[in-house]
Design a protein around this motif. Structure first.
Motif, PDB file in Angstrom:
ATOM      1  N   CYS A 138      37.649  12.343  28.661  1.00 28.08           N
ATOM      2  CA  CYS A 138      36.815  11.675  27.792  1.00 28.08           C
ATOM      3  C   CYS A 138      38.326  11.107  27.189  1.00 28.08           C
ATOM      4  O   CYS A 138      39.385  11.602  27.568  1.00 28.08           O
ATOM      5  CB  CYS A 138      36.291  12.377  26.217  1.00 28.08           C
ATOM      6  SG  CYS A 138      34.902  12.924  26.865  1.00 28.08           S
TER       7      CYS A 138
ATOM      8  N   SER B 290      38.603   8.609  24.018  1.00 28.18           N
ATOM      9  CA  SER B 290      38.680   8.134  22.402  1.00 28.18           C
ATOM     10  C   SER B 290      39.358   7.090  21.533  1.00 28.18           C
ATOM     11  O   SER B 290      40.204   8.140  21.564  1.00 28.18           O
ATOM     12  CB  SER B 290      38.023   8.462  21.390  1.00 28.18           C
ATOM     13  OG  SER B 290      37.441   9.702  21.550  1.00 28.18           O
TER      14      SER B 290
ATOM     15  N   THR C  44      33.996   5.891  22.554  1.00 28.76           N
ATOM     16  CA  THR C  44      34.302   7.357  23.472  1.00 28.76           C
ATOM     17  C   THR C  44      34.139   7.027  24.836  1.00 28.76           C
ATOM     18  O   THR C  44      33.250   6.572  25.355  1.00 28.76           O
ATOM     19  CB  THR C  44      33.845   8.946  22.694  1.00 28.76           C
ATOM     20  OG1 THR C  44      34.488   8.972  21.998  1.00 28.76           O
ATOM     21  CG2 THR C  44      34.436   9.819  23.811  1.00 28.76           C
TER      22      THR C  44
ATOM     23  N   HIS D 111      33.112   8.617  28.600  1.00 24.55           N
ATOM     24  CA  HIS D 111      33.119   9.387  29.979  1.00 24.55           C
ATOM     25  C   HIS D 111      33.410   9.211  30.704  1.00 24.55           C
ATOM     26  O   HIS D 111      33.088   8.723  31.775  1.00 24.55           O
ATOM     27  CB  HIS D 111      31.792  10.245  28.833  1.00 24.55           C
ATOM     28  CG  HIS D 111      31.445  10.793  27.526  1.00 24.55           C
ATOM     29  ND1 HIS D 111      31.756   9.457  26.826  1.00 24.55           N
ATOM     30  CD2 HIS D 111      31.475  11.683  26.621  1.00 24.55           C
ATOM     31  CE1 HIS D 111      31.341  10.093  25.785  1.00 24.55           C
ATOM     32  NE2 HIS D 111      31.527  11.007  25.792  1.00 24.55           N
TER      33      HIS D 111
ATOM     34  N   ALA E  68      30.627   5.657  24.913  1.00 23.88           N
ATOM     35  CA  ALA E  68      29.380   5.760  23.719  1.00 23.88           C
ATOM     36  C   ALA E  68      29.905   4.954  22.787  1.00 23.88           C
ATOM     37  O   ALA E  68      30.739   5.042  22.432  1.00 23.88           O
ATOM     38  CB  ALA E  68      28.374   7.304  23.243  1.00 23.88           C
TER      39      ALA E  68
ATOM     40  N   THR F 121      29.755   5.002  18.492  1.00 25.81           N
ATOM     41  CA  THR F 121      29.376   5.047  17.114  1.00 25.81           C
ATOM     42  C   THR F 121      30.253   4.408  15.973  1.00 25.81           C
ATOM     43  O   THR F 121      31.110   4.474  16.206  1.00 25.81           O
ATOM     44  CB  THR F 121      28.894   6.914  16.729  1.00 25.81           C
ATOM     45  OG1 THR F 121      28.705   7.691  18.044  1.00 25.81           O
ATOM     46  CG2 THR F 121      28.700   7.537  15.539  1.00 25.81           C
TER      47      THR F 121
ATOM     48  N   ASP G 208      25.603   8.841  17.440  1.00 26.87           N
ATOM     49  CA  ASP G 208      25.779  10.998  18.090  1.00 26.87           C
ATOM     50  C   ASP G 208      27.345  11.413  17.605  1.00 26.87           C
ATOM     51  O   ASP G 208      28.377  10.864  18.019  1.00 26.87           O
ATOM     52  CB  ASP G 208      25.811  10.820  20.078  1.00 26.87           C
ATOM     53  CG  ASP G 208      26.522  11.963  20.128  1.00 26.87           C
ATOM     54  OD1 ASP G 208      25.886  13.432  19.424  1.00 26.87           O
ATOM     55  OD2 ASP G 208      26.935  11.927  20.672  1.00 26.87           O
TER      56      ASP G 208
ATOM     57  N   SER H 113      28.345  13.985  17.826  1.00 26.12           N
ATOM     58  CA  SER H 113      29.767  14.948  18.731  1.00 26.12           C
ATOM     59  C   SER H 113      30.597  13.819  19.973  1.00 26.12           C
ATOM     60  O   SER H 113      31.380  14.758  20.047  1.00 26.12           O
ATOM     61  CB  SER H 113      28.725  15.954  20.410  1.00 26.12           C
ATOM     62  OG  SER H 113      27.601  14.830  20.790  1.00 26.12           O
ATOM     63  N   SER H 114      30.008  12.461  20.349  1.00 27.84           N
ATOM     64  CA  SER H 114      30.789  11.898  20.490  1.00 27.84           C
ATOM     65  C   SER H 114      32.033  11.760  19.391  1.00 27.84           C
ATOM     66  O   SER H 114      33.114  11.262  19.885  1.00 27.84           O
ATOM     67  CB  SER H 114      30.110  10.368  20.943  1.00 27.84           C
ATOM     68  OG  SER H 114      30.549   9.948  21.571  1.00 27.84           O
TER      69      SER H 114
ATOM     70  N   GLY I  11      30.704  13.430  23.683  1.00 27.78           N
ATOM     71  CA  GLY I  11      29.252  13.526  23.189  1.00 27.78           C
ATOM     72  C   GLY I  11      28.216  13.643  24.330  1.00 27.78           C
ATOM     73  O   GLY I  11      28.511  13.525  25.524  1.00 27.78           O
TER      74      GLY I  11
ATOM     75  N   THR J  60      25.864  11.802  26.315  1.00 26.47           N
ATOM     76  CA  THR J  60      26.230  11.153  27.326  1.00 26.47           C
ATOM     77  C   THR J  60      26.525  11.721  28.474  1.00 26.47           C
ATOM     78  O   THR J  60      26.743  11.371  29.649  1.00 26.47           O
ATOM     79  CB  THR J  60      27.526  10.336  26.740  1.00 26.47           C
ATOM     80  OG1 THR J  60      27.101   8.860  25.818  1.00 26.47           O
ATOM     81  CG2 THR J  60      28.052   8.983  27.701  1.00 26.47           C
TER      82      THR J  60
END
Length: 236
Positions: A101, A103, A137, A139, A157, A159, A203, A205-206, A211, A214
């Motif tokens: 990942c 971010s 993020t 992935h 993803a 957010t 999300d 967790s992302s 995520g 994802t």
């Protein structure tokens, strides 16, 4: 298990999950979600790569960074298997599922990553306080069987993060803990930074770093059920 055993389903295969990140937050997310990954840190100069992607969209840029990390981790893992090939039939080893990942925070058209210094972190917080930004993020999921990469898939993803109207003293106290210096956007959701996040849309967790929805989606593209990766020894 040989490469010719095409009748073996994803649910019946043996897998080892590899997390290509040194982030303790990402590792914690996966462990709480039932996985027990081995950490293999990618050797990638993120800042240099980002400079070469100036013409790309923000979503494409973070996805490319995640893919570059996957390339680095895959090279390390295949080298390990080549070293053992003389004494071990690599086709009998578990399949490897590599998760990587990257971010970054998108605020008013500008991507920002890890601040690295207290001054940069303070400046970032003063810009975004009382406002909102997008945490992007990227992935990448790769599937290794034997000595072959048999599949890979990647996407980003997004957010929305709403920052509280924190004052200068709160910003300086937070930055002085050192927590925001090596995290994207200079904040955490699951640590001290959570006090200063007014809300998110998307999300969680992302935002923490990886995520789960994802990753599950990318695994499905590779015909790997996420349930086949669950470990009875994880802390879920």
């Amino acid at each position: 298990m040989s490469s010719g055993e095409s009748d073996v389903t994803g649910a019946d295969r043996r897998y080892e999950v590899i997390l290509g990140s040194a982030s303790p937050a990402r590792l914690a997310v996966l462990r709480h979600a039932g996985l027990d990954p081995r950490v293999v840190v990618a050797d990638v100069d993120e800042d240099h790569l980002l400079e070469t992607m100036a013409a790309e969209t923000p979503g494409d840029a973070v996805t490319r960074l995640a893919q570059a990390k996957a390339d680095s981790v895959i090279a390390t893992l295949l080298a390990e298997r080549v070293d053992h090939a003389a004494s071990t039939d690599v086709q009998t080893l578990p399949d490897l599922v590599v998760l990587t990942c990257d971010s970054m925070l998108l605020y008013r058209g500008t991507l920002t990553g890890k601040p690295h210094s207290a001054q940069v972190a303070i400046e970032q917080w003063k810009r975004v306080r009382g406002d909102e930004a997008q945490l992007l993020t990227g992935h990448c999921v790769a599937h290794i069987r034997g000595l072959d990469v048999v599949g890979r898939s990647a996407e980003s993803a997004s957010t929305v993060v709403r920052f509280a109207s924190v004052d200068d003293d709160e910003i300086e106290a937070y930055v002085s803990t050192g927590e925001p210096l090596e995290v994207a956007g200079a904040f955490t959701l699951d640590g001290r930074g959570g006090w200063f996040i007014a809300g998110i849309e998307g999300d969680p967790s992302s935002v923490i770093g990886i995520g789960l929805p994802t990753v599950r989606h990318l695994l499905r593209r590779l015909d790997i059920p996420v349930t086949s990766l669950w470990s009875p020894t994880s802390s879920a």
